[in-house]
Design an enzyme around this catalytic site. Structure first.
Site, PDB file in Angstrom:
ATOM      1  N   PHE D 118      -9.436  16.016   3.578  1.00 25.80           N
ATOM      2  CA  PHE D 118      -9.366  15.415   5.132  1.00 25.80           C
ATOM      3  C   PHE D 118     -10.041  15.192   5.337  1.00 25.80           C
ATOM      4  CE2 PHE D 118      -9.073  19.677   7.690  1.00 25.80           C
ATOM      5  CZ  PHE D 118      -8.319  19.781   7.462  1.00 25.80           C
ATOM      6  N   GLN D 231     -15.046  16.428  20.783  1.00 21.67           N
ATOM      7  CA  GLN D 231     -13.850  16.034  20.169  1.00 21.67           C
ATOM      8  C   GLN D 231     -12.801  15.938  20.431  1.00 21.67           C
ATOM      9  OE1 GLN D 231     -12.990  17.797  15.739  1.00 21.67           O
ATOM     10  NE2 GLN D 231     -14.414  15.721  15.500  1.00 21.67           N
ATOM     11  N   HIS D 233      -8.810  15.521  18.542  1.00 20.36           N
ATOM     12  CA  HIS D 233      -7.857  15.613  17.493  1.00 20.36           C
ATOM     13  C   HIS D 233      -7.285  14.166  18.014  1.00 20.36           C
ATOM     14  CE1 HIS D 233      -5.825  17.240  13.571  1.00 20.36           C
ATOM     15  NE2 HIS D 233      -7.191  17.615  13.728  1.00 20.36           N
ATOM     16  N   LEU D 243      -1.959  21.714  18.280  1.00 23.99           N
ATOM     17  CA  LEU D 243      -2.553  20.984  17.291  1.00 23.99           C
ATOM     18  C   LEU D 243      -1.618  20.667  15.919  1.00 23.99           C
ATOM     19  CD1 LEU D 243      -4.918  19.476  16.062  1.00 23.99           C
ATOM     20  CD2 LEU D 243      -5.486  21.822  14.346  1.00 23.99           C
ATOM     21  N   GLU D 246      -4.742  18.045  10.923  1.00 24.44           N
ATOM     22  CA  GLU D 246      -5.179  17.308   9.867  1.00 24.44           C
ATOM     23  C   GLU D 246      -4.672  17.035   8.662  1.00 24.44           C
ATOM     24  OE1 GLU D 246      -9.329  15.778  11.218  1.00 24.44           O
ATOM     25  OE2 GLU D 246      -9.527  16.016   8.426  1.00 24.44           O
ATOM     26  N   ARG D 277     -12.647  12.171  12.718  1.00 21.44           N
ATOM     27  CA  ARG D 277     -11.212  12.570  14.318  1.00 21.44           C
ATOM     28  C   ARG D 277     -11.917  11.352  14.971  1.00 21.44           C
ATOM     29  NH1 ARG D 277     -10.991  19.108  13.370  1.00 21.44           N
ATOM     30  NH2 ARG D 277      -9.987  18.853  11.994  1.00 21.44           N
ATOM     31  N   HIS D 343      -9.989  19.104  21.261  1.00 22.31           N
ATOM     32  CA  HIS D 343     -10.395  20.514  20.269  1.00 22.31           C
ATOM     33  C   HIS D 343     -11.194  20.930  20.043  1.00 22.31           C
ATOM     34  CE1 HIS D 343      -8.981  21.266  16.352  1.00 22.31           C
ATOM     35  NE2 HIS D 343      -9.867  21.045  15.880  1.00 22.31           N
ATOM     36  N   ARG D 378     -17.920  16.879  14.697  1.00 25.64           N
ATOM     37  CA  ARG D 378     -17.609  17.719  13.923  1.00 25.64           C
ATOM     38  C   ARG D 378     -16.312  16.687  12.629  1.00 25.64           C
ATOM     39  NH1 ARG D 378     -13.260  21.741  12.272  1.00 25.64           N
ATOM     40  NH2 ARG D 378     -12.852  21.147  14.527  1.00 25.64           N
ATOM     41  N   SER D 383     -15.699  23.893  10.648  1.00 28.49           N
ATOM     42  CA  SER D 383     -16.448  24.639  12.170  1.00 28.49           C
ATOM     43  C   SER D 383     -16.042  26.159  11.224  1.00 28.49           C
ATOM     44  CB  SER D 383     -15.156  24.437  12.628  1.00 28.49           C
ATOM     45  OG  SER D 383     -14.819  25.061  13.910  1.00 28.49           O
ATOM     46  N   LEU D 384     -14.972  26.345  10.472  1.00 25.71           N
ATOM     47  CA  LEU D 384     -14.802  27.911  10.188  1.00 25.71           C
ATOM     48  C   LEU D 384     -15.820  27.885   9.424  1.00 25.71           C
ATOM     49  CD1 LEU D 384     -11.065  27.613   9.101  1.00 25.71           C
ATOM     50  CD2 LEU D 384     -11.281  28.525  11.019  1.00 25.71           C
TER      51      LEU D 384
HETATM   52  C1  LIG Z   1      -6.084  24.268  16.777  1.00 29.29           C
HETATM   53  C2  LIG Z   1      -7.595  24.748  16.279  1.00 29.29           C
HETATM   54  C3  LIG Z   1      -6.750  24.660  14.729  1.00 29.29           C
HETATM   55  C4  LIG Z   1      -8.658  24.825  14.220  1.00 29.29           C
HETATM   56  N1  LIG Z   1      -7.904  24.426  12.905  1.00 29.29           N
HETATM   57  C5  LIG Z   1      -9.583  24.596  12.049  1.00 29.29           C
HETATM   58  C6  LIG Z   1      -9.296  23.834  10.349  1.00 29.29           C
HETATM   59  O1  LIG Z   1      -8.462  23.811  10.187  1.00 29.29           O
HETATM   60  N2  LIG Z   1     -10.717  23.575  10.348  1.00 29.29           N
HETATM   61  C7  LIG Z   1     -11.684  24.180  11.038  1.00 29.29           C
HETATM   62  O2  LIG Z   1     -12.744  24.108  10.028  1.00 29.29           O
HETATM   63  N3  LIG Z   1     -11.884  24.866  11.874  1.00 29.29           N
HETATM   64  C8  LIG Z   1     -10.848  23.947  12.645  1.00 29.29           C
HETATM   65  N4  LIG Z   1     -11.023  24.517  14.082  1.00 29.29           N
HETATM   66  C9  LIG Z   1     -11.822  25.001  15.179  1.00 29.29           C
HETATM   67  C10 LIG Z   1     -12.350  25.963  14.305  1.00 29.29           C
HETATM   68  O3  LIG Z   1     -11.070  27.209  14.366  1.00 29.29           O
HETATM   69  C11 LIG Z   1     -12.751  26.809  15.666  1.00 29.29           C
HETATM   70  O4  LIG Z   1     -13.840  26.273  16.380  1.00 29.29           O
HETATM   71  C12 LIG Z   1     -13.580  28.405  15.314  1.00 29.29           C
HETATM   72  O5  LIG Z   1     -12.649  29.481  14.894  1.00 29.29           O
HETATM   73  C13 LIG Z   1     -14.370  29.307  16.603  1.00 29.29           C
HETATM   74  O6  LIG Z   1     -14.587  30.615  16.379  1.00 29.29           O
HETATM   75  P1  LIG Z   1     -15.640  31.384  17.361  1.00 29.29           P
HETATM   76  O7  LIG Z   1     -15.683  33.092  16.222  1.00 29.29           O
HETATM   77  O8  LIG Z   1     -16.394  31.320  17.503  1.00 29.29           O
HETATM   78  O9  LIG Z   1     -14.650  31.836  18.708  1.00 29.29           O
HETATM   79  P2  LIG Z   1     -13.334  32.811  18.695  1.00 29.29           P
HETATM   80  O10 LIG Z   1     -12.268  32.656  16.874  1.00 29.29           O
HETATM   81  O11 LIG Z   1     -12.846  31.777  19.405  1.00 29.29           O
HETATM   82  O12 LIG Z   1     -13.691  33.825  19.090  1.00 29.29           O
HETATM   83  C14 LIG Z   1     -13.651  34.070  20.507  1.00 29.29           C
HETATM   84  C15 LIG Z   1     -13.854  36.104  20.498  1.00 29.29           C
HETATM   85  O13 LIG Z   1     -14.545  35.644  21.901  1.00 29.29           O
HETATM   86  C16 LIG Z   1     -13.992  36.615  22.391  1.00 29.29           C
HETATM   87  N5  LIG Z   1     -14.099  36.579  24.020  1.00 29.29           N
HETATM   88  C17 LIG Z   1     -14.802  34.971  24.391  1.00 29.29           C
HETATM   89  N6  LIG Z   1     -14.536  35.286  25.413  1.00 29.29           N
HETATM   90  C18 LIG Z   1     -15.280  36.424  26.085  1.00 29.29           C
HETATM   91  C19 LIG Z   1     -15.841  37.218  27.208  1.00 29.29           C
HETATM   92  N7  LIG Z   1     -16.436  36.542  28.031  1.00 29.29           N
HETATM   93  N8  LIG Z   1     -15.926  38.613  26.770  1.00 29.29           N
HETATM   94  C20 LIG Z   1     -15.533  39.593  25.778  1.00 29.29           C
HETATM   95  N9  LIG Z   1     -14.952  39.267  24.824  1.00 29.29           N
HETATM   96  C21 LIG Z   1     -14.924  37.337  24.790  1.00 29.29           C
HETATM   97  C22 LIG Z   1     -12.753  36.371  21.981  1.00 29.29           C
HETATM   98  O14 LIG Z   1     -12.031  37.487  22.956  1.00 29.29           O
HETATM   99  C23 LIG Z   1     -12.650  36.008  21.003  1.00 29.29           C
HETATM  100  O15 LIG Z   1     -12.813  37.192  19.871  1.00 29.29           O
HETATM  101  C24 LIG Z   1      -9.231  24.547  14.688  1.00 29.29           C
HETATM  102  C25 LIG Z   1      -9.221  24.920  15.885  1.00 29.29           C
HETATM  103  C26 LIG Z   1      -8.065  24.852  16.568  1.00 29.29           C
HETATM  104  C27 LIG Z   1      -8.406  24.883  18.175  1.00 29.29           C
END
Ligand SMILES: Cc1cc2nc3c(=O)[nH]c(=O)nc-3n(C[C@H](O)[C@H](O)[C@H](O)COP(=O)(O)OP(=O)(O)OC[C@H]3O[C@@H](n4cnc5c(N)ncnc54)[C@H](O)[C@@H]3O)c2cc1C
Ligand code: HEM
Ligand code: SF4
Ligand code: F3S
Ligand code: FES
Lengths: 245, 120, 132, 568
Positions: D118, D231, D233, D243, D246, D277, D343, D378, D383-384
């Protein structure tokens, strides 16, 4: 600028006692202008923003991975975000909620039963031995068996399309059974009798009559029928022939 | 919510399996039956003819297998159809026993009906 | 699902695009028809036991009238389709050819048509030769 | 009123992991989420998740220290190094834990979890499941939460926090399916609402990634940190910004300009397409700006054809589907048109390593939080990792906090006021007449952010953008709600969101204009150099009801690695 006509099935629970007694059900037509490309979901947003703010629908990823936006578009199951109007030919685009499902409002179906059934199949790995220090080894061949079932986005299309579900609301349905299969075929899963009784009955695998509507409906092109048939066979192998999983 | 219903309907493999087994019996038996009675004997259907055939031990076995398998397959088939239209829980159990009783009676009646031929 | 939910459920059309749905519907209808026939059949045969040789032969004569032969053909069609599609279903149960269900469906239809054509030919020539 | 000891807002990876951890510790915890948790944006992640498992033949001597170094270097030294160390150490057990929970990672022939190279990483250490890693991880985590019997309030939109005497004591939420607002009382709240991508018009994020969760904390007086680091992408689809992972470059994809050159050799001769990135995005943008975009237009090509059909179908099946469905291009036969797209939000709610904010009882984890492990940029796959590592830690810290409370704190009834306040807000929104159209403001905001705070930034452009944003903020106070109440009222939800989005966007704008240096994703043409003497510090933005935020500085946690020049 090209335009698309959307014919949207509306349902508002608060107007259940309408004078015409249709429970607030009707079809509304909207005209949506667009530049070069327009997905049905984008069209719905345009309508909600500019034409009728009371329109309701589910959305999230807009990239066909979250399973929110499954609908019945021009008489077929589709993900609204993945469907471009250019795929739909001329003429109005009829958008309806998934058939045979109770409707919350407009295009939003009630998914309560769907998820409750998903939960009854124990949709999680079952291990009886102590976990190894590192990963549980799994050969690429064993991993390949998971390719199909793990792609399910639980959109509900298959469930809505299955006549065995319509007839009698207690059938688990293709999505839940596909999930049971996903774990039963996983070489890392060590379930013995735990999950078996959840699907090996007439509300489970035996209620499937291999109608294969589910296969037709699935926007991810998965094959729940194959999975359910495997489950029936697995139950016979285990109960009758005493094979391990 | 569904938990109760799931547990109540444990089992089902045997009926499913027997539906398949009887299907195999039927497809073999019926082919034989149809060929013998309607193709080879066409135009010669008569009491003696049928009686003669029925006296042969091979056809006795075939006919009883067909009778049993047919009754089971038909009734269980009907049951499967009805289950899809609203029978669950207690009414499912009652339906199953009802059809079972009917099946036994039908088999008995069928045997009684076949009896004079066998002893003729 | 409660009655009220069913009423608000949104029943649409157009689910009939996959052959599997038709295959199942025909199988179900033919199955029910056959099941009902089976019990009629047992009853008819039992008349033989009740009435003896004479009554039985009169009955056969009725059964060989053109009307009954045509009815018989329909029944046969049900058996043939149900049986052949039954084999299709049994194959799926063995895990065979599930992904080729549509081809198999058309094969079942084709085989049914051929078999029925043969039977129809035999029966109709029987009617013709015996005159009405 | 609904009571749970701990309320988790958000059912993405971070929220789920926090809930499972708290549940394990015997806390009565519930998840409140706007969408069914398995539909959260985490499921869109494609490429993979980093951990120094050393499974790849070329990474036999990989260690967490090297992972930490790559992360800190990638962050342009703005990351807090103690947090990075924690995360990279935890990465290894976390991945094994996911595997034990059934996550369907792809495998090497020997049965071990597969890894791919990566961007910005010295070794191939990104564990993946085809190109659907996020989907697999998210579903695995949902399954774990179901097994742990964590109650979930699905399709409840959280509208605001309940703060009592400076302590966070719950939330007010809109029940989308049944209608009406409800008060959730709790001893503590974890915010895990994901990123704020949608303040930009060219985002790869889900439509629900609005940053509203960040805004809730912000409005309650908690600082947002490092918002200016956004960021971009390198490879979003041209028309939809969806997306293209990567991982596509990790598997050997090329970036090609109009002349057919692999232009990355000019910008990152060693890492080539696998530079971090920020650098790759800038390189693409430079090619486009200098007229070498395809046909002179605003995009370049991501070319996968040489990988061959088999590899694409096996390793990148999802990418192929997306390209076909959304761009009408089959990567096996044609190059994919791509543009740099918003991104990820490096910034977010200011927390420590245990997800604690400055407000007692309020925790945050995942993309909405800023620990900070990503600093100014990042690395893909971190991030995952962050969501599960810090989700767990936030859940544990909140559980510990609740255990430490005395009984009196537990029983006091609070929040009726907040509930009434939300109801009033809806009523007054609905009663306004001839007000502003919220969607016009939303669109103006998103395009302003794209045009004025994009890949390259400059004072005069940003100044103009900031003024537009201030204008929009003033207009937001006049928006009118066409429909109040009812079920699944998107109009209401999206109008609520808008108020938060504008404030988060203003925070990004103000922070970007103030930071007179280039660092990581923040690239200023008028200040092209990194300025460690003045700017090796975090930006804190504090909410001011009128106008833009108040900015403050916060020290960066240094340690293992001395800042040095970034070269790839
Ligand atoms: C297209 C894409 C690809 C990616 N690929 C990678 C990758 O390959 N590797 C990597 O490490 N990272 C990657 N990332 C980044 C990573 O996926 C995210 O940063 C991470 O999943 C965020 O997880 P989270 O749990 O913080 O939030 P999210 O998964 O966004 O969850 C947010 C939650 O909050 C809830 N929520 C939001 N607002 C409210 C509200 N007002 N009231 C009630 N509920 C609410 C939503 O329902 C949801 O359940 C990628 C991101 C994108 C956009
Ligand atoms: C000729 C040989 C036959 C074969 C191979 C056969 C096969 C089958 C099979 C496999 C099924 C199960 C279908 C499912 O689960 O979806 C079935 C169902 C059924 N069969 Fe048969 N069958 C045969 C003859 C008969 C006969 C003679 C009758 C009537 C007496 C009959 C009545 C039924 C009924 C009522 C059903 C239930 C249909 C449904 O559930 O939709 N079958 N058959
Ligand atoms: S199997 Fe297909 S149709 Fe059914 S829920 Fe999963 S993705 Fe949707
Ligand atoms: S449509 Fe239904 S009956 Fe079986 S094959 Fe699919 S689940
Ligand atoms: S919005 Fe996620 S599948 Fe369509």
């Amino acid at each position: 600028m090209p335009e698309a006509t959307f014919r949207i099935k509306r349902h508002n629970p608060e107007k259940l006692d309408d004078q015409n007694g249709t429970g607030g059900d009707r079809y509304d037509e909207f005209t949506v202008p667009y530049e070069s490309s327009l997905t049905v979901l984008e069209g719905l947003f345009y309508i909600q923003e500019a034409l009728d703010g009371s329109l309701s629908f589910r959305y999230c990823c807009r990239a066909a991975v979250c399973g929110s936006c499954a609908m019945y578009i021009n008489g077929t199951y589709r993900l609204a975000c993945q469907t471009n109007v250019r795929h739909l030919g001329d003429g109005p685009i009829t958008v309806e909620p998934m058939p045979h499902m109770p409707v919350v409002k407009d295009l939003v179906c009630d998914m309560t039963d769907f998820f409750a059934k998903y939960e009854t199949v124990m949709p999680h790995i079952i291990r009886n031995s102590a976990p190894p220090e590192k990963e549980i080894m799994q050969s690429p061949n064993d991993r390949k068996k998971l390719d199909m079932p793990v792609d399910c986005i639980l959109c509900g299309s298959c469930y809505s399309s299955c006549p065995s579900v319509w007839g009698e609301g207690n059938y688990l349905g293709p999505a839940a059974l596909l999930k049971a299969y996903r774990f039963e075929v996983d070489s890392r899963d060590e379930a013995r009798k735990e999950r078996l009784p959840r699907f090996d009955n007439e509300r489970g695998s035996y209620r499937c009559h291999t109608i294969t509507n589910c296969v037709e409906a699935c926007p991810k092109e998965l094959n729940p029928t194959e999975a359910i048939q495997w489950l029936k066979g697995a139950a016979v192998r285990r109960r009758l022939l005493g094979r391990a999983k | 919510m569904r938990q109760g219903v799931i547990e109540e309907s444990a089992g089902g493999m045997w009926l499913w399996l027997l539906q398949r087994v009887t299907a195999v019996v039927l497809i073999l038996g019926l082919s034989a039956h149809i060929v013998v009675t309607h193709v080879l004997n066409l135009g010669e259907l008569s009491y003696d003819n049928v009686a003669g055939r029925l006296a042969m031990p091979f056809f006795v076995v075939v006919d009883f297998a067909l009778l049993g398998a047919g009754i089971f397959h038909a009734l269980n088939g009907l049951r499967m159809v009805l289950l899809d239209y609203g029978f669950s829980g207690r009414s499912q159990t009652m339906l199953s026993w009802g059809l079972f009783a009917f099946g036994v009676a039908a088999f008995g009646y069928g045997t009684w009906a076949l009896w004079p031929w066998l002893t003729a | 699902m409660s009655q009220k939910d069913r009423e608000t459920a949104n029943v649409g059309a157009g689910l009939w695009k996959g052959a599997g749905m038709w295959a199942w519907l025909f199988h179900r209808v033919s199955g029910v028809v056959l099941a009902l026939y089976l019990f009629a059949h047992i009853w008819v045969i039992s008349r033989g036991a009740a009435t003896g040789a004479e009554g039985f032969n009169t009955m056969f004569e009725t059964l060989e009238s053109p009307l009954f032969i045509v009815l018989d053909l329909f029944l046969l069609a049900a058996v043939v389709y149900h049986g052949l599609n039954g084999i299709r279903v049994l194959l799926f149960d063995l895990g065979v050819a599930i992904r080729r269900q549509k081809t198999l469906f058309w094969a079942v239809i084709a085989a049914s048509v051929v078999i029925m054509a043969v039977f129809a030919y035999i029966s109709l020539s029987f009617i013709a030769s015996h005159g009405a | 009123m609904i009571y749970h000891e701990l309320v988790i807002v958000g059912g993405g990876l971070a929220g789920l992991r926090a809930a499972i951890e708290a549940k394990k510790q015997g806390i009565d915890v519930a998840i409140v989420s706007q969408v069914w948790p398995g539909r959260s944006h985490s499921g869109a992640a494609q490429g993979g998740v980093n951990a120094a498992l050393a499974n790849h033949p070329e990474s036999a001597d990989d260690t967490w220290e090297k992972h930490a170094f790559d992360t800190v270097k990638g962050s342009d030294y703005l990351a807090d190094q103690d947090a990075v160390v924690q995360m990279t150490k935890d990465a290894i057990p976390v991945i094994y834990e996911l595997d034990h929970a059934g996550c369907p990672f792809s495998r090497f022939d020997d049965g071990r979890i597969a890894q791919r190279p990566f961007g910005g990483a010295g070794y191939p250490r990104t564990c993946y499941g085809a190109d659907k890693t996020g989907h697999y991880m998210l579903h695995t985590m949902v399954e774990q939460a179901i097994e742990a019997r964590v109650p979930m309030y699905v399709e409840w939109f959280v509208a605001r926090l309940v703060v009592d005497d400076g302590v966070c004591r719950g939330v007010v939420a809109y029940d989308m399916v049944r209608g009406g607002f409800e008060l959730f009382q709790a001893e503590a709240v974890v915010i895990a609402t994901g990123g704020a991508g949608r303040v930009y018009s060219n985002s790869t994020n889900a439509i629900i990634s609005t940053g509203y969760g960040m805004a809730m904390a912000y409005h309650a007086g908690v600082a947002l940190k490092d918002l200016e680091f956004v960021q971009f992408h390198p490879t979003g689809l041209l028309t939809t910004n969806i997306l293209m992972t990567e991982g596509a470059r990790g598997e050997g994809g090329y970036l090609v300009n109009d002349l057919g050159e692999r232009f990355m050799e000019k910008y990152a001769p060693t890492a080539m397409e696998l530079a971090p990135r920020d650098i790759t995005s800038r390189s693409i943008q430079t090619e486009i700006n200098e007229g070498r975009g395809i046909g002179g237009k605003g995009y370049v090509h991501l070319d996968l054809r040489h990988l061959g059909a088999q590899k694409i179908l096996e390793k990148l099946p999802g990418i192929r589907d997306l390209a076909i469905h959304f761009e009408g291009v089959d990567p096996i036969e044609e190059p994919i048109p791509i543009v740099p797209s918003q991104h990820y939000s490096m910034g977010g709610i200011d927390t420590d390593m245990d997800g604690r904010t400055t407000m007692p009882g309020l925790y945050a984890a995942g993309e909405c939080a800023c620990v900070s492990v990503h600093g100014a940029n990042r690395l893909g796959g971190n991030s995952l990792l962050e969501t599960v590592v810090f989700g767990r830690r936030a859940g544990a810290a909140a559980a510990q906090y609740i255990d430490g409370l005395d009984e009196f704190g537990r029983s006091a009834a609070v929040g009726e006021e907040a509930l009434a306040d939300v109801r009033d807000r809806v009523r007054s929104l609905a009663n306004r007449e001839g007000g502003e159209d919220p969607y016009a403001i939303r669109a103006a905001m998103a395009s302003t952010m794209k045009e004025h705070f994009g890949v390259f930034r400059e004072a005069s452009v940003m100044q103009a953008g900031l003024e537009t944003m201030m204008d929009l903020k003033a207009r937001v106070t006049n928006v009118e709600l066409r429909h109040a109440g009812g079920v699944f009222n998107l109009d209401m939800i999206r109008t609520f969101e808008l108020e938060g989005m504008v404030d988060v966007a203003l925070g990004i704008a103000a922070g970007a204009l103030a930071r007179t240096e280039s660092r990581g994703s923040h690239a200023r043409t008028d200040f092209p150099e990194r300025d460690d003497a003045n700017w090796l510090e975090h930006t804190l933005a504090l909410y001011e009801p009128d106008g833009g935020p108040r900015l403050e500085a916060k020290a960066v946690g240094l340690g293992m690695f001395e800042p040095q020049e970034r070269k790839y």
